[in-house]
Design a protein around this motif. Structure first.
Motif, PDB file in Angstrom:
ATOM      1  N   LEU A  53       0.890  -1.271   0.020  1.00 50.33           N
ATOM      2  CA  LEU A  53       0.105   0.133  -0.055  1.00 50.33           C
ATOM      3  C   LEU A  53       0.733   1.310  -0.089  1.00 50.33           C
ATOM      4  O   LEU A  53       0.472   2.381  -0.697  1.00 50.33           O
ATOM      5  CB  LEU A  53      -0.961  -0.087   1.091  1.00 50.33           C
ATOM      6  N   ARG A  54       1.978   1.229   0.670  1.00 54.35           N
ATOM      7  CA  ARG A  54       2.888   2.410   0.727  1.00 54.35           C
ATOM      8  C   ARG A  54       3.631   2.648  -0.516  1.00 54.35           C
ATOM      9  O   ARG A  54       4.337   3.742  -0.915  1.00 54.35           O
ATOM     10  CB  ARG A  54       3.900   2.073   1.874  1.00 54.35           C
ATOM     11  N   SER A  55       3.681   1.605  -1.374  1.00 48.73           N
ATOM     12  CA  SER A  55       4.091   1.843  -2.788  1.00 48.73           C
ATOM     13  C   SER A  55       3.366   2.324  -3.980  1.00 48.73           C
ATOM     14  O   SER A  55       3.731   2.536  -5.039  1.00 48.73           O
ATOM     15  CB  SER A  55       4.867   0.489  -3.188  1.00 48.73           C
ATOM     16  N   ALA A  56       1.923   2.428  -3.189  1.00 49.90           N
ATOM     17  CA  ALA A  56       0.828   2.994  -4.356  1.00 49.90           C
ATOM     18  C   ALA A  56       1.176   4.255  -4.714  1.00 49.90           C
ATOM     19  O   ALA A  56       1.799   5.273  -3.800  1.00 49.90           O
ATOM     20  CB  ALA A  56      -0.489   2.809  -3.793  1.00 49.90           C
ATOM     21  N   THR A  57       1.020   4.831  -5.910  1.00 52.79           N
ATOM     22  CA  THR A  57       1.192   6.044  -6.140  1.00 52.79           C
ATOM     23  C   THR A  57      -0.293   6.363  -7.186  1.00 52.79           C
ATOM     24  O   THR A  57      -1.155   5.584  -7.325  1.00 52.79           O
ATOM     25  CB  THR A  57       2.062   6.517  -7.337  1.00 52.79           C
ATOM     26  N   SER A  58      -0.422   7.785  -7.588  1.00 57.42           N
ATOM     27  CA  SER A  58      -1.523   8.063  -8.152  1.00 57.42           C
ATOM     28  C   SER A  58      -1.701   7.524  -9.337  1.00 57.42           C
ATOM     29  O   SER A  58      -2.860   7.521  -9.989  1.00 57.42           O
ATOM     30  CB  SER A  58      -1.572   9.607  -8.286  1.00 57.42           C
ATOM     31  N   ASN A  59      -0.915   6.950  -9.924  1.00 59.91           N
ATOM     32  CA  ASN A  59      -0.965   6.006 -11.310  1.00 59.91           C
ATOM     33  C   ASN A  59      -1.021   4.387 -11.032  1.00 59.91           C
ATOM     34  O   ASN A  59      -0.980   3.804 -11.893  1.00 59.91           O
ATOM     35  CB  ASN A  59       0.178   6.420 -11.980  1.00 59.91           C
ATOM     36  N   SER A  60      -1.556   3.985  -9.925  1.00 56.64           N
ATOM     37  CA  SER A  60      -1.475   2.686  -9.464  1.00 56.64           C
ATOM     38  C   SER A  60      -2.738   1.994  -9.533  1.00 56.64           C
ATOM     39  O   SER A  60      -3.731   2.744  -9.548  1.00 56.64           O
ATOM     40  CB  SER A  60      -1.148   2.417  -7.952  1.00 56.64           C
ATOM     41  N   TYR A  61      -2.818   0.827  -9.742  1.00 54.96           N
ATOM     42  CA  TYR A  61      -4.157  -0.018  -9.486  1.00 54.96           C
ATOM     43  C   TYR A  61      -4.002  -0.931  -8.257  1.00 54.96           C
ATOM     44  O   TYR A  61      -3.094  -1.489  -8.089  1.00 54.96           O
ATOM     45  CB  TYR A  61      -4.136  -0.953 -10.873  1.00 54.96           C
TER      46      TYR A  61
END
Length: 125
Positions: free
Chosen positions: A91-99
């Protein structure tokens, strides 16, 4: 029919591979928010860019616990929490471009997957 040398055949195969890759270059997909009794999923960019102004995909991180919160286009809301170290890292690796996709039951996130790639639409301002 003319015989093709191994070198010519190799070049032809290589060119075919490049042409077929170009057919998929720039692929962009919309992944609207899913919020069901068992699954939360969607692309952050697709949620942000949705024309319905209803979809939301959110991660809240307090340091030791994270909450995933989603609202789909129909207004259905689902959430789950996790303190699993692997889930927190994803979850901490998620960005605004993530799925993001997560299975859940009883308010607990059972699985958490975060995918990043050029096919996920970035959020528009």
């Amino acid at each position: 029919m003319k015989n093709i040398s191994k070198k010519s055949l190799s070049i032809l195969v290589s060119l075919s591979a490049v042409v077929s890759l170009q057919a998929f270059a720039g692929t962009k997909s919309t992944y609207n928010v899913t919020a069901t009794n068992t699954t939360i999923a969607g692309s952050f960019g697709s949620a942000r860019n949705s024309a319905d102004n209803v979809q939301v995909l959110h991660i809240g991180d307090t340091g030791s616990i994270a909450t995933i919160w989603a609202r789909n286009a129909a207004g259905d809301i689902r959430s789950c929490t996790t303190n699993n170290a692997g889930h927190l890292a994803a979850l901490r690796s998620a960005t605004s471009n993530s799925y993001l996709i997560s299975s859940h039951s009883g308010g607990t996130c059972n699985t958490v997957r975060v995918y990043k790639g050029s096919l996920f639409a970035p959020k528009e301002l």
